[in-house]
Design a protein around this motif. Structure first.
Motif, PDB file in Angstrom:
ATOM      1  N   ALA A  22      53.254  58.237   9.542  1.00 62.43           N
ATOM      2  CA  ALA A  22      53.166  59.768   8.624  1.00 62.43           C
ATOM      3  C   ALA A  22      54.118  59.476   7.725  1.00 62.43           C
ATOM      4  O   ALA A  22      53.572  59.163   6.243  1.00 62.43           O
ATOM      5  N   GLY A  23      54.454  57.538   7.001  1.00 59.53           N
ATOM      6  CA  GLY A  23      55.472  56.973   6.378  1.00 59.53           C
ATOM      7  C   GLY A  23      56.830  58.260   5.917  1.00 59.53           C
ATOM      8  O   GLY A  23      56.718  58.004   5.235  1.00 59.53           O
ATOM      9  N   LEU A  24      57.247  58.831   6.821  1.00 58.90           N
ATOM     10  CA  LEU A  24      58.465  59.278   6.259  1.00 58.90           C
ATOM     11  C   LEU A  24      59.757  58.562   6.645  1.00 58.90           C
ATOM     12  O   LEU A  24      60.867  58.912   5.180  1.00 58.90           O
ATOM     13  N   ALA A  25      59.833  57.142   7.078  1.00 52.42           N
ATOM     14  CA  ALA A  25      61.127  56.240   7.018  1.00 52.42           C
ATOM     15  C   ALA A  25      60.931  55.701   5.387  1.00 52.42           C
ATOM     16  O   ALA A  25      61.935  55.451   5.278  1.00 52.42           O
ATOM     17  N   SER A  26      59.959  55.619   4.726  1.00 53.69           N
ATOM     18  CA  SER A  26      59.899  55.079   3.597  1.00 53.69           C
ATOM     19  C   SER A  26      60.140  56.155   2.041  1.00 53.69           C
ATOM     20  O   SER A  26      60.797  56.013   0.771  1.00 53.69           O
ATOM     21  N   LEU A  70      65.455  62.468   8.465  1.00 55.40           N
ATOM     22  CA  LEU A  70      64.745  62.520   9.727  1.00 55.40           C
ATOM     23  C   LEU A  70      63.831  61.929  10.874  1.00 55.40           C
ATOM     24  O   LEU A  70      63.366  62.527  11.441  1.00 55.40           O
ATOM     25  N   SER A  71      63.062  60.529   9.816  1.00 58.94           N
ATOM     26  CA  SER A  71      63.127  59.670  10.998  1.00 58.94           C
ATOM     27  C   SER A  71      63.611  59.496  12.326  1.00 58.94           C
ATOM     28  O   SER A  71      63.312  59.147  13.056  1.00 58.94           O
ATOM     29  N   TRP A  72      65.116  59.578  12.444  1.00 57.64           N
ATOM     30  CA  TRP A  72      65.898  59.252  13.336  1.00 57.64           C
ATOM     31  C   TRP A  72      65.964  60.621  13.422  1.00 57.64           C
ATOM     32  O   TRP A  72      66.429  60.501  15.479  1.00 57.64           O
ATOM     33  N   LEU A  73      66.775  61.828  12.847  1.00 56.44           N
ATOM     34  CA  LEU A  73      67.203  62.625  13.652  1.00 56.44           C
ATOM     35  C   LEU A  73      66.203  63.362  14.365  1.00 56.44           C
ATOM     36  O   LEU A  73      66.660  64.499  15.090  1.00 56.44           O
ATOM     37  N   LEU A  74      64.686  64.051  13.594  1.00 61.29           N
ATOM     38  CA  LEU A  74      64.284  65.222  14.539  1.00 61.29           C
ATOM     39  C   LEU A  74      63.889  64.568  15.999  1.00 61.29           C
ATOM     40  O   LEU A  74      63.756  65.247  16.848  1.00 61.29           O
ATOM     41  N   PRO A  75      63.311  63.192  16.721  1.00 59.91           N
ATOM     42  CA  PRO A  75      62.619  62.732  17.398  1.00 59.91           C
ATOM     43  C   PRO A  75      64.736  63.134  18.502  1.00 59.91           C
ATOM     44  O   PRO A  75      64.605  63.138  19.430  1.00 59.91           O
ATOM     45  N   MET A  76      65.624  62.467  17.872  1.00 66.83           N
ATOM     46  CA  MET A  76      66.899  62.977  18.904  1.00 66.83           C
ATOM     47  C   MET A  76      66.670  64.224  19.030  1.00 66.83           C
ATOM     48  O   MET A  76      67.552  64.924  20.130  1.00 66.83           O
ATOM     49  N   ALA A  77      66.506  65.052  18.346  1.00 61.68           N
ATOM     50  CA  ALA A  77      66.804  66.991  18.732  1.00 61.68           C
ATOM     51  C   ALA A  77      65.403  66.928  19.544  1.00 61.68           C
ATOM     52  O   ALA A  77      66.097  68.105  19.944  1.00 61.68           O
ATOM     53  N   VAL A  78      64.769  66.469  19.215  1.00 58.47           N
ATOM     54  CA  VAL A  78      63.011  66.857  20.474  1.00 58.47           C
ATOM     55  C   VAL A  78      64.173  66.563  21.527  1.00 58.47           C
ATOM     56  O   VAL A  78      62.741  67.439  22.308  1.00 58.47           O
ATOM     57  N   SER A  79      64.279  65.533  21.721  1.00 63.35           N
ATOM     58  CA  SER A  79      64.508  65.239  23.513  1.00 63.35           C
ATOM     59  C   SER A  79      65.312  65.873  23.906  1.00 63.35           C
ATOM     60  O   SER A  79      65.801  66.274  24.967  1.00 63.35           O
ATOM     61  N   ILE A  80      66.055  66.364  23.280  1.00 62.17           N
ATOM     62  CA  ILE A  80      66.858  67.947  23.996  1.00 62.17           C
ATOM     63  C   ILE A  80      65.685  69.518  24.531  1.00 62.17           C
ATOM     64  O   ILE A  80      66.366  68.756  25.831  1.00 62.17           O
ATOM     65  N   PRO A  81      65.396  69.645  24.145  1.00 64.07           N
ATOM     66  CA  PRO A  81      64.039  70.871  24.705  1.00 64.07           C
ATOM     67  C   PRO A  81      63.104  70.454  25.839  1.00 64.07           C
ATOM     68  O   PRO A  81      63.152  70.258  26.595  1.00 64.07           O
ATOM     69  N   ALA A  82      62.652  68.841  25.649  1.00 62.88           N
ATOM     70  CA  ALA A  82      61.923  68.304  26.603  1.00 62.88           C
ATOM     71  C   ALA A  82      62.140  67.528  27.833  1.00 62.88           C
ATOM     72  O   ALA A  82      61.859  68.336  28.959  1.00 62.88           O
ATOM     73  N   ALA A  83      63.714  67.656  27.731  1.00 62.55           N
ATOM     74  CA  ALA A  83      64.663  67.156  28.775  1.00 62.55           C
ATOM     75  C   ALA A  83      65.007  68.284  29.497  1.00 62.55           C
ATOM     76  O   ALA A  83      64.890  68.518  31.148  1.00 62.55           O
ATOM     77  N   TRP A  84      65.253  69.586  29.215  1.00 63.82           N
ATOM     78  CA  TRP A  84      65.478  70.961  29.957  1.00 63.82           C
ATOM     79  C   TRP A  84      64.009  71.346  29.683  1.00 63.82           C
ATOM     80  O   TRP A  84      64.291  72.205  31.388  1.00 63.82           O
ATOM     81  N   VAL A  85      63.197  71.609  28.889  1.00 68.82           N
ATOM     82  CA  VAL A  85      61.825  72.011  29.538  1.00 68.82           C
ATOM     83  C   VAL A  85      61.090  71.279  31.266  1.00 68.82           C
ATOM     84  O   VAL A  85      60.579  71.088  32.452  1.00 68.82           O
TER      85      VAL A  85
END
Length: 99
Positions: free
Chosen positions: A51-55, A62-77
């Motif tokens: 999507a070009g968020l890193a540029s 957000l291109s590295w913060l959001l994936p870190m945040a998504v890994s938390i609920p993914a592991a718990w679910v």
């Protein structure tokens, strides 16, 4: 490339922490939850890179913060769904064998 490596390390750490805290961790392997966390984080990272968020200058973090945040609920679910189903299936198998 460094943000991707840090992203992977955080996702693996989140997965191992979720495995260590889960009371039903004996129902599945030690690498399952880190694998789920890494898969969710990398998938979102690929989507954000495409999507070009890193540029974007103001929101590139957000291109590295959001994936870190998504890994938390993914592991718990993953722990909640897989652990509950496998414990239930093991209990039913033991009941069928003993009964």
């Amino acid at each position: 490339m460094v943000p991707l490596v840090l992203l992977l390390l955080v996702a693996v750490a989140v997965g191992f922490t979720a495995w260590a805290v889960d009371s039903r961790r004996n129902a599945y392997g030690v690498l399952l939850l880190p694998g789920i966390a890494v898969a969710a984080a990398v998938l979102l990272w690929f989507i954000l890179m495409a999507a070009g968020l890193a540029s974007e200058p103001g929101v590139h973090y957000l291109s590295w913060l959001l994936p870190m945040a998504v890994s938390i609920p993914a592991a718990w679910v993953g722990a909640w769904l897989i652990g509950r189903r496998r414990v239930q299936r093991d209990t039913e198998s033991l009941t069928a064998l003993l009964g």
